[in-house]
Motif scaffolding. Structure first.
Motif, mmCIF file in Angstrom:
data_model
loop_
_atom_site.group_PDB
_atom_site.id
_atom_site.type_symbol
_atom_site.label_atom_id
_atom_site.label_comp_id
_atom_site.label_asym_id
_atom_site.label_seq_id
_atom_site.Cartn_x
_atom_site.Cartn_y
_atom_site.Cartn_z
ATOM 1 N N VAL A 338 43.061 5.413 -31.109
ATOM 2 C CA VAL A 338 43.563 6.886 -31.178
ATOM 3 C C VAL A 338 42.477 7.719 -31.951
ATOM 4 O O VAL A 338 42.057 8.875 -31.671
ATOM 5 C CB VAL A 338 44.959 6.819 -31.824
ATOM 6 N N SER A 339 42.184 7.258 -33.288
ATOM 7 C CA SER A 339 41.095 7.762 -34.235
ATOM 8 C C SER A 339 39.725 8.283 -33.597
ATOM 9 O O SER A 339 39.264 9.214 -33.500
ATOM 10 C CB SER A 339 40.768 7.071 -35.514
ATOM 11 N N GLY A 340 39.234 6.993 -32.571
ATOM 12 C CA GLY A 340 38.074 7.504 -32.018
ATOM 13 C C GLY A 340 38.199 8.315 -30.875
ATOM 14 O O GLY A 340 37.318 9.227 -30.633
ATOM 15 N N LEU A 341 39.333 8.586 -30.049
ATOM 16 C CA LEU A 341 39.578 9.568 -28.958
ATOM 17 C C LEU A 341 39.782 10.956 -29.617
ATOM 18 O O LEU A 341 39.322 11.793 -29.081
ATOM 19 C CB LEU A 341 40.855 9.041 -28.176
ATOM 20 N N GLN A 342 40.460 11.055 -30.750
ATOM 21 C CA GLN A 342 40.498 12.342 -31.283
ATOM 22 C C GLN A 342 39.170 12.808 -32.012
ATOM 23 O O GLN A 342 38.950 14.047 -32.083
ATOM 24 C CB GLN A 342 41.452 11.971 -32.564
ATOM 25 N N ASN A 343 38.168 12.001 -32.307
ATOM 26 C CA ASN A 343 36.866 12.380 -32.669
ATOM 27 C C ASN A 343 36.318 13.046 -31.656
ATOM 28 O O ASN A 343 35.214 14.037 -31.900
ATOM 29 C CB ASN A 343 36.078 11.176 -33.481
ATOM 30 N N ILE A 344 36.288 12.673 -30.628
ATOM 31 C CA ILE A 344 35.579 13.114 -29.494
ATOM 32 C C ILE A 344 36.363 14.548 -28.811
ATOM 33 O O ILE A 344 35.867 14.803 -27.703
ATOM 34 C CB ILE A 344 35.207 12.007 -28.279
ATOM 35 N N VAL A 351 43.724 10.847 -23.141
ATOM 36 C CA VAL A 351 44.170 9.802 -23.559
ATOM 37 C C VAL A 351 44.871 8.765 -22.553
ATOM 38 O O VAL A 351 44.703 7.615 -22.418
ATOM 39 C CB VAL A 351 44.977 9.622 -24.822
ATOM 40 N N ILE A 352 45.883 9.289 -21.796
ATOM 41 C CA ILE A 352 46.812 8.587 -20.873
ATOM 42 C C ILE A 352 45.862 8.057 -19.759
ATOM 43 O O ILE A 352 45.813 6.995 -19.185
ATOM 44 C CB ILE A 352 47.767 9.620 -20.044
ATOM 45 N N ALA A 353 45.023 9.023 -19.132
ATOM 46 C CA ALA A 353 43.704 8.564 -18.328
ATOM 47 C C ALA A 353 42.875 7.457 -18.732
ATOM 48 O O ALA A 353 42.703 6.531 -18.109
ATOM 49 C CB ALA A 353 43.231 9.703 -17.781
ATOM 50 N N ILE A 354 42.540 7.712 -19.780
ATOM 51 C CA ILE A 354 41.655 6.621 -20.396
ATOM 52 C C ILE A 354 42.418 5.124 -20.587
ATOM 53 O O ILE A 354 41.836 4.132 -20.383
ATOM 54 C CB ILE A 354 41.202 6.932 -21.926
ATOM 55 N N LEU A 355 43.900 5.353 -21.033
ATOM 56 C CA LEU A 355 44.454 4.086 -21.192
ATOM 57 C C LEU A 355 44.599 3.545 -19.817
ATOM 58 O O LEU A 355 44.844 2.022 -19.461
ATOM 59 C CB LEU A 355 45.743 4.402 -21.901
ATOM 60 N N GLN A 356 44.912 4.132 -18.799
ATOM 61 C CA GLN A 356 44.992 3.535 -17.631
ATOM 62 C C GLN A 356 43.685 2.973 -17.115
ATOM 63 O O GLN A 356 43.847 2.084 -16.642
ATOM 64 C CB GLN A 356 45.542 4.743 -16.630
ATOM 65 N N ALA A 357 42.758 3.497 -17.423
ATOM 66 C CA ALA A 357 41.560 3.105 -17.057
ATOM 67 C C ALA A 357 41.054 1.746 -17.709
ATOM 68 O O ALA A 357 40.511 0.775 -17.200
ATOM 69 C CB ALA A 357 40.417 4.003 -16.837
ATOM 70 N N ILE A 358 41.267 1.669 -19.005
ATOM 71 C CA ILE A 358 41.268 0.812 -19.782
ATOM 72 C C ILE A 358 42.104 -0.644 -19.085
ATOM 73 O O ILE A 358 41.572 -1.953 -19.141
ATOM 74 C CB ILE A 358 41.315 0.784 -21.233
ATOM 75 N N LYS A 359 43.271 -0.269 -18.931
ATOM 76 C CA LYS A 359 44.309 -1.283 -18.358
ATOM 77 C C LYS A 359 43.514 -1.927 -17.250
ATOM 78 O O LYS A 359 43.693 -3.279 -16.749
ATOM 79 C CB LYS A 359 45.537 -0.777 -18.145
ATOM 80 N N ALA A 360 43.227 -0.930 -16.165
ATOM 81 C CA ALA A 360 42.496 -1.508 -14.940
ATOM 82 C C ALA A 360 41.191 -2.529 -15.180
ATOM 83 O O ALA A 360 40.814 -3.299 -14.344
ATOM 84 C CB ALA A 360 41.875 -0.275 -14.330
ATOM 85 N N ALA A 361 40.374 -2.050 -16.280
ATOM 86 C CA ALA A 361 39.296 -2.824 -16.552
ATOM 87 C C ALA A 361 39.629 -3.960 -17.148
ATOM 88 O O ALA A 361 38.583 -4.864 -17.422
ATOM 89 C CB ALA A 361 38.378 -1.979 -17.501
ATOM 90 N N GLY A 362 40.859 -4.418 -17.737
ATOM 91 C CA GLY A 362 41.308 -5.397 -18.066
ATOM 92 C C GLY A 362 41.000 -5.590 -19.725
ATOM 93 O O GLY A 362 41.368 -6.615 -20.263
ATOM 94 N N ALA A 363 40.702 -4.505 -20.382
ATOM 95 C CA ALA A 363 40.547 -4.728 -21.877
ATOM 96 C C ALA A 363 41.610 -4.345 -22.620
ATOM 97 O O ALA A 363 41.839 -4.408 -23.728
ATOM 98 C CB ALA A 363 39.316 -3.755 -22.072
ATOM 99 N N LEU A 364 42.983 -3.877 -21.957
ATOM 100 C CA LEU A 364 44.179 -3.467 -22.748
ATOM 101 C C LEU A 364 45.073 -4.947 -22.551
ATOM 102 O O LEU A 364 45.557 -4.821 -21.563
ATOM 103 C CB LEU A 364 44.925 -2.258 -22.209
ATOM 104 N N GLU A 365 45.323 -5.668 -23.635
ATOM 105 C CA GLU A 365 46.195 -6.658 -23.499
ATOM 106 C C GLU A 365 47.663 -6.311 -23.851
ATOM 107 O O GLU A 365 47.952 -6.740 -24.871
ATOM 108 C CB GLU A 365 45.742 -7.748 -24.392
ATOM 109 N N ALA A 366 48.058 -5.536 -23.120
ATOM 110 C CA ALA A 366 49.450 -5.113 -23.290
ATOM 111 C C ALA A 366 50.032 -4.459 -21.802
ATOM 112 O O ALA A 366 49.412 -4.330 -20.938
ATOM 113 C CB ALA A 366 49.610 -4.103 -24.282
ATOM 114 N N ASP A 367 51.527 -4.506 -21.761
ATOM 115 C CA ASP A 367 52.106 -3.977 -20.575
ATOM 116 C C ASP A 367 51.922 -2.477 -20.782
ATOM 117 O O ASP A 367 52.428 -1.730 -21.796
ATOM 118 C CB ASP A 367 53.729 -4.476 -20.619
#
Length: 371
Positions: A338-344, A351-367
């Motif tokens: 969150v801090s990094g995304l706020q800085n940019i 952030v919602i779109a970024i989280l969905q893309a991170i999940k699709a990339a396999g880097a978000l280890e959460a539901d």
């Protein structure tokens, strides 16, 4: 002049490490906070009735079922009226709802909610007449009657009115009375089951182990990820109420699931502290395209027999901002993301779109749950 603006967001994600062990710490809670006893629950009740005593804010004459209900109620009391001449300005047809609690006995009081189903303006000052409340099986379990309490009001007339909250819905505290015994006889049960609010094999197994340790006997076992079954005979407790009291007070380890909740309508994001990320690089940029159209009037010279016309003159401008980058190491926390995304300068929807893309990339280890 008309103007249209298009915004395009570009995301590039590269995941270097996809395997990540979650660092979740179990916490101890009482069994009563995460599980319920199977069969011990509330049941919804509903009924149809009328509210009387309104100050001219009831249903209109075109609400025919209100007139029929009033005529039927008076007929049961020995009064015959022609339905064509009945006026119902002080009467409103309503649905009455309530919840029948577990172990309810005849004489138990219930809170009931009364809602208008016609075109009444307000139920303020009304009195609900005796209304039977039915269960899903069509059986009468309770009856309701009493004066309504309204959490709002409506005043004024056409073109100049004031309304606060919903004056067509009211409550009657303790206005319902249970008429049928629905309590479960625990002494006749040869098995008792606990139902977890969230399915989890680890938690179910831990509950069975904690209950057996508390009782000193192997009386409980996990059936699946949500159900734990107990045999009272093996527990050595003749009073099942005492047995359930001991079981509900037992402390057990709970293994929380890593979860991210996203509400795209409001842009709300809720993330648990136990959520971890794999090594990921985020490139975030934006391309803004603005299209403005100006309309000019072409006026012909005199004596030319021409016609006045409108000519569109489009003007297109585009602006592309440089991409902004965020790098996160393996095991990064939610706060770092969150801090990094706020800085940019990323917005909540970014952030919602970024989280969905991170999940699709396999880097978000959460539901990731989108509501």
């Amino acid at each position: 002049m008309s103007m249209r603006t298009y915004s395009v967001t570009v995301l590039l994600l590269v995941s270097t490490t996809l395997s990540l062990a979650l660092d979740t710490e179990p916490r101890k809670v009482a069994v009563r906070d995460i599980a319920t006893v199977e069969g011990v629950r509330e049941n919804p009740l509903v009924g149809y009735g009328i509210v009387v005593g309104l100050n001219g804010t009831g249903d209109r004459r075109q609400t025919m079922f209100t007139i029929q209900t009033l005529a039927n109620a008076l007929q049961r009391m020995g009064v015959q009226i022609p339905t064509a001449t009945a006026r119902v300005n002080n009467v409103a047809a309503v649905f009455v709802t309530a919840s029948l609690p577990a172990f309810a006995r005849p004489g138990t009081h219930l809170d009931v909610t009364v809602s208008s189903i016609g075109d009444a303006k307000s139920l303020e000052g009304g009195l609900l007449l005796l209304t039977p409340l039915y269960g899903a099986d069509g059986t009468i379990y309770a009856a309701a009657q009493g004066p309504l309490t309204i959490g709002g009001y409506s005043a004024g007339g056409t073109g100049n009115s004031k309304q606060v909250n919903h004056p067509t819905v009211g409550r009657i505290p303790a206005g319902g009375l249970v008429e049928r015994d629905t309590a479960i006889d625990l002494q006749k049960l040869d098995r008792i089951a606990l139902m977890l609010s969230e399915a989890n094999f680890s938690t179910a197994s831990d509950i069975a182990s904690a209950v057996n340790q508390e009782l000193g006997k192997q009386a409980a076992r996990a059936i699946d990820a949500r159900r734990i079954e107990m045999i009272p005979e093996l527990a050595g407790e003749s009073n099942l109420a005492n047995l359930l009291a001991r079981v509900e007070g037992t402390q057990v380890l709970v293994h929380p699931r890593a979860r991210v909740i996203v509400n795209e309508r409001t842009g709300t994001i809720v993330m648990g502290r136990e959520v971890k990320l794999g090594a990921v690089s985020i490139l975030h940029g934006s391309l803004s395209i603005e299209i403005a159209t100006e309309y000019a009037v072409s006026q012909p010279s005199s004596m030319s027999h021409g016609q006045t016309t409108t000519v569109a003159q489009p003007d297109i401008r585009s602006e592309e901002k440089p991409a902004r980058r965020v790098e996160l190491n393996q095991g990064a926390t939610v706060e770092q993301l969150v801090s990094g995304l706020q800085n940019i300068g990323a917005t909540a929807r970014d952030v919602i779109a970024i989280l969905q893309a991170i999940k699709a990339a396999g880097a978000l280890e959460a539901d990731l749950e989108v509501i």
